[in-house]
Write a protein that holds these residues in place. Structure first.
Motif: not given
Length: 323
Positions: A117-127
């Motif tokens: 399981l690979w997870q994006v650690h946090t939302w990033v506004d500028d991407t």
């Protein structure tokens, strides 16, 4: 230990996960070894880490232990990408290039050819979100990850990500969302958990013991060997050292006394069995602390106790931290 599906996917994990945020820093390799052995012997499978934990030290320790201490195929290995502290300050990056480079570095440190399981650690506004999610698709199609998830996404962010992935056949399904959730932090119940339930994502609560506060260890002060007494965790724990938290902790302690359980068992059983939850992620500094948490497998809260704890811990307005 009972197993649960992660959302509406075929991936199954133990209903308690092993958190490793402190491995390689506060938890040395010997303690980590003892924790991993105790966890697997108890039937646990989900081991969660992140590229940003100790600048990769957590993953390095796990990589040294896998295969030597427990067989690789006996654990469901989960990691995250998107947060780094290489230059001493917390930085977030959701770009495709950064995420995939981070994944490759994680695989090297973990000494494996893929993670479960690979997870994006946090939302990033500028991407752009579609760029971030494209990295998840690529990780699955290239065999680097079997399943993918998100972490610390709120309700609308979760819904947007899951809907985007479902819009075109062949995109990787969002299996999970890892968020802070405990009796002290119930804001995710407003939107994030309903979104997960509606869109088929499993919820993986981090800090299910309220950053350690729900164990009752801070009722009369700050123990010298506690996280709140350490320079790098003082503010992290301090967020939950409030009057509101004190009232909730006292309710947990009273419930435990009536059931002849520890406060830890009460708090962990409560969050483990909430709607939408797949597996709380429990991080312990020592093997003895972890073993105390593993006893929750035999615990099931009576309905009247659940109701009482629900009442005393009515959610605060939504907010999120990132671990």
């Amino acid at each position: 230990m009972q197993q649960r599906h992660v959302g509406r996917t075929g991936l199954k994990v133990s209903r308690l996960g092993l958190g490793t945020m402190t491995w390689g820093r506060d938890t040395d390799e010997h303690e980590a070894r003892d924790q991993l052995v105790a966890f697997v012997e108890a039937g646990g499978t989900l081991v969660d880490t992140a590229a940003g934990y100790g600048n990769g030290d957590s993953e390095r320790v796990i990589g040294q232990l896998l295969g030597d201490v427990v067989p690789r195929d006996e654990v469901v290995l989960a990691t995250k990408a998107g947060i780094s502290r290489v230059r001493g300050e917390r930085e977030t990056n959701g770009s495709r290039g950064f995420l995939l480079r981070s994944l490759d570095a994680s695989l090297r440190r973990l000494q494996v050819d893929h993670v479960d399981l690979w997870q994006v650690h946090t939302w990033v506004d500028d991407t752009p979100l579609e760029e971030t999610l494209g990295a998840l698709d690529h990780a699955v199609t290239t065999g680097r990850a079997a399943y993918v998830g998100i972490s610390n996404y709120n309700g609308w962010q979760s819904a947007q990500a899951a809907t985007w992935q479902a819009a075109v056949p062949g995109r990787a399904v969002i299996a999970s969302n890892q968020v802070e959730y405990s009796l002290l932090s119930r804001g995710v119940e407003a939107e994030t958990i309903p979104a997960a339930l509606a869109l088929g994502m499993g919820v993986l609560p981090w800090s299910p013991l309220g950053r350690g506060v729900l164990t009752g260890k801070y009722r009369t002060g700050t123990p010298a060997d506690s996280r709140a007494a350490s320079a790098h965790f003082a503010s992290f724990v301090g967020r939950h050292l409030t009057e509101r938290s004190h009232r909730i902790v006292e309710a947990v302690v009273r419930a435990g006394e009536g059931l002849e359980w520890s406060p830890l068992e009460v708090a962990l059983a409560w969050v483990r069995d909430r709607p939408g939850v797949t597996a709380p992620i429990v991080g312990a500094r020592t093997a003895e602390q972890l073993k105390a948490a593993l006893t929750v497998e035999e615990c099931e809260l009576p309905a009247e106790i659940v109701t009482a704890l629900d009442d005393v811990s009515q959610p605060e307005p939504w907010g999120t931290e990132v671990s």
